[in-house]
Design a protein around this motif. Structure first.
Motif, PDB file in Angstrom:
ATOM      1  N   ALA A  19      36.347  39.663  55.784  1.00 53.20           N
ATOM      2  CA  ALA A  19      37.313  40.598  55.197  1.00 53.20           C
ATOM      3  C   ALA A  19      36.828  40.965  53.802  1.00 53.20           C
ATOM      4  CB  ALA A  19      38.696  39.956  55.121  1.00 53.20           C
ATOM      5  N   THR A  20      37.336  42.068  53.276  1.00 58.23           N
ATOM      6  CA  THR A  20      37.009  42.456  51.905  1.00 58.23           C
ATOM      7  C   THR A  20      37.698  41.505  50.930  1.00 58.23           C
ATOM      8  OG1 THR A  20      36.806  44.782  52.532  1.00 58.23           O
ATOM      9  CG2 THR A  20      37.121  44.303  50.186  1.00 58.23           C
ATOM     10  N   ILE A  21      36.938  40.970  49.998  1.00 64.64           N
ATOM     11  CA  ILE A  21      37.494  40.049  49.000  1.00 64.64           C
ATOM     12  C   ILE A  21      37.028  40.485  47.619  1.00 64.64           C
ATOM     13  CG2 ILE A  21      37.614  38.072  50.560  1.00 64.64           C
ATOM     14  CD1 ILE A  21      35.006  37.035  49.338  1.00 64.64           C
ATOM     15  N   GLY A  22      37.772  40.059  46.597  1.00 71.38           N
ATOM     16  CA  GLY A  22      37.369  40.419  45.252  1.00 71.38           C
ATOM     17  C   GLY A  22      38.297  39.839  44.191  1.00 71.38           C
ATOM     18  N   VAL A  23      38.101  40.299  42.949  1.00 76.17           N
ATOM     19  CA  VAL A  23      38.868  39.809  41.804  1.00 76.17           C
ATOM     20  C   VAL A  23      39.277  40.991  40.940  1.00 76.17           C
ATOM     21  CG1 VAL A  23      38.860  38.287  39.785  1.00 76.17           C
ATOM     22  CG2 VAL A  23      37.493  37.681  41.788  1.00 76.17           C
ATOM     23  N   VAL A  24      40.546  40.974  40.482  1.00 75.48           N
ATOM     24  CA  VAL A  24      41.002  41.954  39.492  1.00 75.48           C
ATOM     25  C   VAL A  24      41.324  41.224  38.197  1.00 75.48           C
ATOM     26  CG1 VAL A  24      41.925  43.578  41.183  1.00 75.48           C
ATOM     27  CG2 VAL A  24      43.412  41.787  40.277  1.00 75.48           C
ATOM     28  N   ASP A  25      41.171  41.917  37.070  1.00 78.86           N
ATOM     29  CA  ASP A  25      41.534  41.309  35.785  1.00 78.86           C
ATOM     30  C   ASP A  25      42.997  41.619  35.467  1.00 78.86           C
ATOM     31  OD1 ASP A  25      41.606  43.913  34.881  1.00 78.86           O
ATOM     32  OD2 ASP A  25      39.767  43.784  33.704  1.00 78.86           O
ATOM     33  N   GLU A  26      43.425  41.291  34.253  1.00 83.21           N
ATOM     34  CA  GLU A  26      44.843  41.428  33.904  1.00 83.21           C
ATOM     35  C   GLU A  26      45.300  42.880  33.839  1.00 83.21           C
ATOM     36  OE1 GLU A  26      43.820  40.736  29.158  1.00 83.21           O
ATOM     37  OE2 GLU A  26      45.250  39.442  30.194  1.00 83.21           O
ATOM     38  N   THR A  27      44.348  43.818  33.789  1.00 83.00           N
ATOM     39  CA  THR A  27      44.708  45.243  33.827  1.00 83.00           C
ATOM     40  C   THR A  27      44.658  45.788  35.246  1.00 83.00           C
ATOM     41  OG1 THR A  27      42.438  46.042  33.497  1.00 83.00           O
ATOM     42  CG2 THR A  27      43.735  45.512  31.519  1.00 83.00           C
ATOM     43  N   ALA A  28      44.423  44.888  36.233  1.00 80.62           N
ATOM     44  CA  ALA A  28      44.327  45.253  37.653  1.00 80.62           C
ATOM     45  C   ALA A  28      43.076  46.068  37.967  1.00 80.62           C
ATOM     46  CB  ALA A  28      45.581  45.983  38.129  1.00 80.62           C
ATOM     47  N   THR A  29      42.067  45.975  37.113  1.00 88.83           N
ATOM     48  CA  THR A  29      40.769  46.597  37.389  1.00 88.83           C
ATOM     49  C   THR A  29      39.923  45.637  38.211  1.00 88.83           C
ATOM     50  OG1 THR A  29      40.832  47.865  35.332  1.00 88.83           O
ATOM     51  CG2 THR A  29      38.676  47.561  36.367  1.00 88.83           C
ATOM     52  N   ILE A  30      39.314  46.129  39.281  1.00 88.33           N
ATOM     53  CA  ILE A  30      38.465  45.276  40.124  1.00 88.33           C
ATOM     54  C   ILE A  30      37.172  44.982  39.375  1.00 88.33           C
ATOM     55  CG2 ILE A  30      37.176  45.131  42.286  1.00 88.33           C
ATOM     56  CD1 ILE A  30      39.295  46.919  43.561  1.00 88.33           C
ATOM     57  N   ILE A  31      36.920  43.702  39.099  1.00 86.59           N
ATOM     58  CA  ILE A  31      35.730  43.312  38.346  1.00 86.59           C
ATOM     59  C   ILE A  31      34.684  42.638  39.232  1.00 86.59           C
ATOM     60  CG2 ILE A  31      36.950  43.101  36.156  1.00 86.59           C
ATOM     61  CD1 ILE A  31      37.048  40.072  36.594  1.00 86.59           C
ATOM     62  N   ALA A  32      35.056  42.291  40.471  1.00 87.01           N
ATOM     63  CA  ALA A  32      34.113  41.722  41.441  1.00 87.01           C
ATOM     64  C   ALA A  32      34.657  42.029  42.831  1.00 87.01           C
ATOM     65  CB  ALA A  32      33.967  40.218  41.254  1.00 87.01           C
ATOM     66  N   CYS A  33      33.768  42.360  43.750  1.00 82.64           N
ATOM     67  CA  CYS A  33      34.235  42.706  45.100  1.00 82.64           C
ATOM     68  C   CYS A  33      33.075  42.632  46.080  1.00 82.64           C
ATOM     69  CB  CYS A  33      34.842  44.109  45.107  1.00 82.64           C
ATOM     70  SG  CYS A  33      35.655  44.554  46.668  1.00 82.64           S
ATOM     71  N   ASP A  35      32.847  44.600  48.474  1.00 84.92           N
ATOM     72  CA  ASP A  35      32.533  46.021  48.634  1.00 84.92           C
ATOM     73  C   ASP A  35      32.228  46.574  47.248  1.00 84.92           C
ATOM     74  OD1 ASP A  35      32.377  48.718  49.071  1.00 84.92           O
ATOM     75  OD2 ASP A  35      34.408  48.949  49.883  1.00 84.92           O
ATOM     76  N   LEU A  36      30.955  46.658  46.906  1.00 84.12           N
ATOM     77  CA  LEU A  36      30.555  47.011  45.538  1.00 84.12           C
ATOM     78  C   LEU A  36      31.062  48.376  45.096  1.00 84.12           C
ATOM     79  CD1 LEU A  36      26.866  45.674  45.498  1.00 84.12           C
ATOM     80  CD2 LEU A  36      28.883  44.651  44.433  1.00 84.12           C
ATOM     81  N   SER A  37      31.337  49.276  46.036  1.00 80.69           N
ATOM     82  CA  SER A  37      31.796  50.619  45.676  1.00 80.69           C
ATOM     83  C   SER A  37      33.183  50.595  45.033  1.00 80.69           C
ATOM     84  CB  SER A  37      31.821  51.528  46.910  1.00 80.69           C
ATOM     85  OG  SER A  37      32.794  51.075  47.841  1.00 80.69           O
ATOM     86  N   ARG A  38      33.911  49.485  45.190  1.00 79.13           N
ATOM     87  CA  ARG A  38      35.262  49.400  44.643  1.00 79.13           C
ATOM     88  C   ARG A  38      35.292  48.799  43.236  1.00 79.13           C
ATOM     89  NH1 ARG A  38      39.624  47.218  48.796  1.00 79.13           N
ATOM     90  NH2 ARG A  38      40.874  48.088  47.100  1.00 79.13           N
ATOM     91  N   VAL A  39      34.175  48.220  42.782  1.00 80.41           N
ATOM     92  CA  VAL A  39      34.134  47.616  41.444  1.00 80.41           C
ATOM     93  C   VAL A  39      34.360  48.684  40.383  1.00 80.41           C
ATOM     94  CG1 VAL A  39      32.693  46.404  39.765  1.00 80.41           C
ATOM     95  CG2 VAL A  39      32.603  45.764  42.179  1.00 80.41           C
ATOM     96  N   GLY A  40      35.312  48.419  39.480  1.00 79.11           N
ATOM     97  CA  GLY A  40      35.626  49.365  38.414  1.00 79.11           C
ATOM     98  C   GLY A  40      36.861  50.200  38.681  1.00 79.11           C
ATOM     99  N   THR A  41      37.344  50.191  39.927  1.00 82.06           N
ATOM    100  CA  THR A  41      38.566  50.942  40.233  1.00 82.06           C
ATOM    101  C   THR A  41      39.795  50.122  39.850  1.00 82.06           C
ATOM    102  OG1 THR A  41      38.621  50.102  42.517  1.00 82.06           O
ATOM    103  CG2 THR A  41      37.449  52.168  42.125  1.00 82.06           C
TER     104      THR A  41
END
Length: 261
Positions: A19-33, A35-41
């Protein structure tokens, strides 16, 4: 650096979790994923939940598990899916990422390193190596101030002093006991002992006049580099101890003025 740590672990986990997994920071910005195309959203609806608690929550087909060392979560793991398996994966990932972040902070955190140096918890041979890793400038002059709380109210003197010296790349503030706070202050080359006493006086006056907290401040001599910070700290300790015996009415005691060197 946290982004790189998290991305490395997510990359290793992506083949084990289908499954797609990742991490968001306190501003809900994806900082690791995975699916690399989603990093920064960013997902602004997630940030509202991050401010609430560390509990698992679900948004837009993803399961989120906040984590971090503070009361308010610093980050959240997300796993694609809304079933029990997604919740378990999110919990496991949160534990793993939280621990790796804590290990990294303890290993590389500058404040923790300086604290260990002045308390003689670092071998002399390791100080230079670690200072180089942390990019400390060995040619900078610094002095140690030991701020001892004599009487206080509910206001945290530690928080006040941190706010007075917010640049964490230059100045370091930490507790060593319930009543003793250490400030390691970066100095300009033109600063002399009188300037250090003026700075100590301003700290004591701010705590006294604005926050009704009475302190004594011991000042060590200015030293260049990192290795001699332990000596400056011991001098600040001695200044307070000697001042307690011979200059009981003095709030600011400088090692340079003890006359015992």
């Amino acid at each position: 650096m946290s982004n790189r740590l998290f991305q490395g672990l997510v990359h290793q986990m992506r083949d084990s979790i289908d499954a797609t997994i990742g991490v968001v920071d306190e501003t809900a910005t994806i900082i690791a994923c995975s699916d690399l195309s989603r990093v920064g959203t960013t997902n602004e609806f997630v940030s509202l939940d991050l401010s609430d608690s560390h509990d698992i929550f679900i948004r837009d087909g993803f399961t989120y598990k906040p984590f971090g060392s503070r009361v308010k979560p610093d980050y959240a793991v997300f796993v694609e899916g809304v079933d029990d398996a997604a919740a378990k994966y999110a919990s496991i990932l949160a534990i793993a990422l939280s621990n790796i972040k804590q290990y990294y902070d303890e290993k590389y955190d500058r404040n923790n390193f300086i604290k260990n140096v002045i308390l003689d918890n670092v071998l002399p041979g390791d100080i230079v190596i670690k200072a180089r890793e942390l990019h400390f400038n060995a040619e900078i002059s610094r002095a140690v101030f030991l701020i001892r709380i004599i009487s206080a109210n509910d206001i945290s003197a530690y928080d006040v002093i941190q706010n007075l010296f917010p640049d964490k790349n230059k100045d370091f503030v930490f507790n060593i006991t319930e009543t003793d706070i250490v400030l390691v202050k970066e100095l300009k080359s033109t600063v002399d002992s009188k300037d250090l006493e003026k700075l100590a006086r301003s700290i004591a006056d701010t705590l006294s006049s604005e926050f009704y907290t009475r302190v004594n401040v011991g000042i060590g001599t200015a030293v260049v580099g990192v290795k001699d910070l332990a000596r400056s700290f011991k001098e600040a300790q001695m200044a307070l101890e000697v001042g307690k015996v011979f200059d009981t009415d003095k709030v600011i005691v400088s090692y340079d003025n003890l006359g015992i060197a």
